[in-house]
Scaffold this motif. Structure first.
Motif, short mmCIF file in Angstrom:
data_model
loop_
_atom_site.label_atom_id
_atom_site.label_comp_id
_atom_site.label_asym_id
_atom_site.label_seq_id
_atom_site.Cartn_x
_atom_site.Cartn_y
_atom_site.Cartn_z
N SER A 1 0.86 -1.18 0.00
CA SER A 1 0.00 0.00 0.00
C SER A 1 0.90 1.23 0.00
N THR A 2 0.67 2.13 -0.96
CA THR A 2 1.50 3.33 -1.07
C THR A 2 0.68 4.60 -0.86
N GLU A 3 -0.50 4.47 -0.30
CA GLU A 3 -1.41 5.61 -0.19
C GLU A 3 -1.11 6.48 1.03
N LYS A 4 -0.46 5.93 2.05
CA LYS A 4 -0.16 6.70 3.24
C LYS A 4 1.25 7.27 3.16
N THR A 5 1.58 8.13 4.12
CA THR A 5 2.91 8.75 4.15
C THR A 5 3.99 7.69 4.17
N SER A 6 3.83 6.69 5.02
CA SER A 6 4.76 5.55 5.05
C SER A 6 4.12 4.38 4.34
N TRP A 7 4.81 3.87 3.32
CA TRP A 7 4.30 2.71 2.60
C TRP A 7 4.26 1.49 3.52
N VAL A 8 3.35 0.57 3.19
CA VAL A 8 3.18 -0.63 4.01
C VAL A 8 3.22 -1.87 3.12
N ILE A 9 4.05 -2.83 3.50
CA ILE A 9 4.01 -4.15 2.88
C ILE A 9 2.89 -4.90 3.58
N GLU A 10 1.78 -5.09 2.88
CA GLU A 10 0.58 -5.66 3.50
C GLU A 10 0.65 -7.19 3.63
N ASP A 11 1.50 -7.81 2.81
CA ASP A 11 1.59 -9.27 2.83
C ASP A 11 3.05 -9.67 2.60
N ILE A 12 3.81 -9.79 3.69
CA ILE A 12 5.23 -10.12 3.58
C ILE A 12 5.43 -11.49 2.94
N THR A 13 4.60 -12.44 3.30
CA THR A 13 4.73 -13.79 2.75
C THR A 13 4.55 -13.80 1.25
N ALA A 14 3.54 -13.08 0.76
CA ALA A 14 3.30 -13.01 -0.68
C ALA A 14 4.46 -12.34 -1.40
N PHE A 15 5.04 -11.33 -0.78
CA PHE A 15 6.18 -10.65 -1.39
C PHE A 15 7.38 -11.58 -1.47
N HIS A 16 7.65 -12.33 -0.41
CA HIS A 16 8.76 -13.28 -0.43
C HIS A 16 8.53 -14.38 -1.46
N THR A 17 7.28 -14.79 -1.62
CA THR A 17 6.95 -15.78 -2.65
C THR A 17 7.24 -15.22 -4.03
N LEU A 18 6.95 -13.93 -4.22
CA LEU A 18 7.25 -13.26 -5.50
C LEU A 18 8.75 -13.24 -5.75
N LEU A 19 9.54 -12.93 -4.73
CA LEU A 19 11.00 -12.93 -4.87
C LEU A 19 11.50 -14.30 -5.30
N GLU A 20 10.95 -15.34 -4.69
CA GLU A 20 11.37 -16.70 -5.03
C GLU A 20 10.97 -17.07 -6.46
N SER A 21 9.78 -16.65 -6.86
CA SER A 21 9.32 -16.98 -8.22
C SER A 21 10.16 -16.29 -9.28
N GLU A 22 10.73 -15.12 -8.92
CA GLU A 22 11.58 -14.36 -9.84
C GLU A 22 13.05 -14.78 -9.75
N ASN A 23 13.33 -15.76 -8.89
CA ASN A 23 14.71 -16.23 -8.68
C ASN A 23 15.65 -15.06 -8.33
N ILE A 24 15.16 -14.15 -7.48
CA ILE A 24 15.92 -12.97 -7.13
C ILE A 24 17.26 -13.32 -6.49
N PHE A 25 17.25 -14.36 -5.67
CA PHE A 25 18.47 -14.72 -4.94
C PHE A 25 19.22 -15.87 -5.60
N ALA A 26 18.90 -16.14 -6.84
CA ALA A 26 19.56 -17.23 -7.56
C ALA A 26 20.08 -16.76 -8.91
N GLN A 27 20.57 -15.51 -8.93
CA GLN A 27 21.09 -14.97 -10.17
C GLN A 27 22.40 -15.68 -10.53
N PRO A 28 22.66 -15.88 -11.84
CA PRO A 28 23.88 -16.58 -12.25
C PRO A 28 25.11 -15.77 -11.92
#
Length: 228
Positions: A201-228
């Motif tokens: 959510s970016t509507e307030k002064t401080s942004w909020v990650i509303e679903d940390i688990t979903a974000f981490h799942t997104l990182l894994e699906s993008e292989n963020i930590f498995a770059q060649p």
């Protein structure tokens, strides 16, 4: 020196300052400054002064050569310049206070008299992680760089409740785009997609990650930590 042999004594800005205050010469060699958000043009390594951030956030840009700039996010307890790798740094580093900042200007010789090398080694390890993160981002697609930059900024945030985290107040689309080296418009499009998935959510002064688990799942699906 490192009197009790425990690194916990230097685990935060306040603990470091308290250790320095044990010396009678503290007020002669340590000066507290309060800064407004904005560029820190006077910031230099050549004047034998070390800077310890007590509160607030600073972003530094370190010249890596060949036109590359390494952005470094600094938080309370961090030193923009470390004695253990000072010889590797350029005479000047571009820095910007992202929020109101309080830091301590500490005389180099006084600092080294009081603080042990163990602390400097641990701070050097953080600098090396920044360089590794930069190398990792170089191999990423722009969309992945935005996700990874959010991941880094989450480490400076505060937990609201289980699975929900508030990002630092300085985080906005301009800062995120600059850190990820992407355009503002493209970054805004990616953020819009994350909002539609109820991840951020970016509507307030401080942004909020509303679903940390979903974000981490997104990182894994993008292989963020498995770059060649």
């Amino acid at each position: 020196m490192f009197r009790n042999g425990t690194l916990e004594r230097f685990s935060s800005a306040s603990s470091i300052i308290n250790s320095l205050k044990e010396d009678a010469d503290f007020h002669q060699y340590c000066i507290q400054e309060k800064l407004k958000p904005g560029p820190l043009n006077h910031f230099s390594v050549v004047n034998n002064i070390f800077y310890l951030i007590e509160s607030g956030f600073v972003i530094g840009s370190r010249n890596m050569g060949f036109g590359e700039q390494l952005p470094i996010l600094l938080q309370p307890g961090d030193f923009p310049y470390l004695p253990s790798y000072i010889e590797e740094l350029p005479p000047f580093m571009e820095c910007e206070a992202l929020t109101e900042v309080t830091w301590w200007k500490i005389d180099r010789s006084f600092f080294q008299k009081i603080i042990a090398n163990d602390l400097l080694t641990s701070r050097l390890a953080k600098s090396e992680r920044n360089i590794q993160e930069h190398a990792l981002m170089d191999r990423m697609h722009p969309e992945q760089r935005i996700y990874f930059s959010l991941h880094i900024m989450m480490q400076l945030g505060s937990e609201v409740k289980a699975n929900v985290l508030k990002l630092p107040v300085f985080v906005d689309v301009e800062k995120l785009a600059a850190y990820a080296v992407t355009s503002i418009d493209y970054t805004a499009d990616i953020l819009q997609a994350l909002q539609e998935k109820n991840i951020i959510s970016t509507e307030k002064t401080s942004w909020v990650i509303e679903d940390i688990t979903a974000f981490h799942t997104l990182l894994e699906s993008e292989n963020i930590f498995a770059q060649p």
